[in-house]
Design a protein around this motif. Structure first.
Motif, short mmCIF file in Angstrom:
data_model
loop_
_atom_site.label_atom_id
_atom_site.label_comp_id
_atom_site.label_asym_id
_atom_site.label_seq_id
_atom_site.Cartn_x
_atom_site.Cartn_y
_atom_site.Cartn_z
N SER A 49 2.43 47.26 43.56
CA SER A 49 2.90 46.76 44.84
C SER A 49 1.81 45.92 45.50
O SER A 49 0.66 46.34 45.60
N ALA A 50 2.19 44.74 45.99
CA ALA A 50 1.23 43.87 46.68
C ALA A 50 0.90 44.47 48.05
O ALA A 50 1.80 44.92 48.76
N GLN A 134 7.19 40.66 49.57
CA GLN A 134 6.51 40.00 48.45
C GLN A 134 7.35 38.82 47.95
O GLN A 134 8.56 38.91 47.80
N GLU A 135 6.67 37.69 47.68
CA GLU A 135 7.38 36.48 47.28
C GLU A 135 7.19 36.11 45.82
O GLU A 135 8.03 35.42 45.24
N SER A 141 9.71 39.13 34.94
CA SER A 141 10.01 40.41 35.57
C SER A 141 11.43 40.43 36.12
O SER A 141 11.98 39.42 36.53
N ASN A 142 12.01 41.64 36.14
CA ASN A 142 13.31 41.84 36.77
C ASN A 142 13.16 42.23 38.24
O ASN A 142 14.13 42.60 38.88
N ALA A 143 11.94 42.14 38.75
CA ALA A 143 11.68 42.58 40.13
C ALA A 143 11.90 41.46 41.12
O ALA A 143 11.71 40.28 40.83
N GLY A 144 12.29 41.84 42.31
CA GLY A 144 12.42 40.93 43.44
C GLY A 144 12.15 41.71 44.71
O GLY A 144 11.77 42.89 44.67
N SER A 145 12.33 41.09 45.84
CA SER A 145 12.14 41.75 47.12
C SER A 145 13.31 41.41 48.05
O SER A 145 14.13 40.53 47.74
N ILE A 146 13.36 42.10 49.16
CA ILE A 146 14.39 41.76 50.15
C ILE A 146 14.25 40.31 50.57
O ILE A 146 15.24 39.58 50.71
N LEU A 147 13.01 39.85 50.72
CA LEU A 147 12.78 38.47 51.12
C LEU A 147 13.25 37.47 50.06
O LEU A 147 13.96 36.51 50.37
N THR A 148 12.87 37.70 48.79
CA THR A 148 13.27 36.74 47.75
C THR A 148 14.77 36.72 47.54
O THR A 148 15.34 35.68 47.20
#
Length: 237
Positions: A49-50, A134-135, A141-148
């Protein structure tokens, strides 16, 4: 009684919260940080986690009033976390079995639930890592964030307080086992869709049909229906 504690930095909120349980008699204790350095995921996985962009949060729940099996507690926890994020973002949010939270085909939450005995009392430790601001992520990766995934920014402290209160409300009002199963299955990621799975290092098509009370997933494969436990099958998406 409940408490919400904050650490500026820690290795793992699931580990750190155990120290507070030694000297506390609350039925619910929440602990969070925006800078977790050694987050843990399910089955020995790590959760990176950033700093100052995401939330690492653990909630210790005394099992004294929890009267459902562990597998259903895991399902219910994933469901209420999904519900909170769906209400917040006003977007479809799904649960990738057994408990990853998916927003627009990207994983935005990892959940780790452990059971610990402290001072002769048993607790569920619900750990959740939520990608919020996080952007940038690894390209594969299959990861993203609420922002992206939504373009929306949320204040981390306000988000955490609302999240904590929502979980407390729902964990104080656990529905019937059938309701838990119905809610979980209605929000399963890629349910009733043709998907590609990796089984014993081989790929084949299948369709997720439902999860059962034992914690297994039932998938319709080319040669019939078959159930799997976690790590026996991998959904490729």
């Amino acid at each position: 009684m409940s408490e919400l504690l904050h650490l500026k930095e820690c290795s793992s909120t699931n580990d750190e919260i155990l120290k507070f349980l030694l000297y506390n008699n609350s039925n619910f204790i929440g602990l969070y940080t925006f800078n977790q350095t050694k987050g843990r995921g399910q089955y020995g996985n790590t959760w990176a986690s950033a700093p100052e962009q995401n939330l690492a949060y653990s909630l210790a729940v005394n099992t004294i009033n929890i009267n459902i099996p562990d597998s259903l507690f895991n399902y219910y926890t994933a469901t209420i976390i999904r519900d909170f994020l769906a209400n917040l973002t006003e977007c479809p949010v799904k649960i990738k079995w057994p408990n990853d939270i998916i927003l627009k085909n990207k994983k935005i939450v990892g959940i780790l639930i452990e059971k610990k005995k402290i001072n002769n009392e048993t607790f569920f430790i619900i750990g959740s890592g939520i990608n919020i601001l996080q952007e940038k992520f690894d390209e594969i990766s299959n990861a993203g964030s609420i922002l992206t995934q939504t373009g929306r920014r949320f204040d981390l402290t306000v988000f955490t307080a609302e999240y904590h209160n929502y979980l407390l409300e729902k964990l104080n009002n656990i529905p019937s086992e059938q309701e838990i199963m119905d809610q979980f299955n209605s929000n399963l990621f890629r349910k009733d869709e043709i998907s590609v799975f990796e089984i014993e290092k081989e790929r084949q098509n299948g369709i997720i049909k439902y999860a059962d009370k034992k914690g297994e997933i039932w998938i319709e494969l080319e040669h019939g229906m078959r159930s799997f436990y976690h790590k026996e099958i991998k959904l490729l998406y």
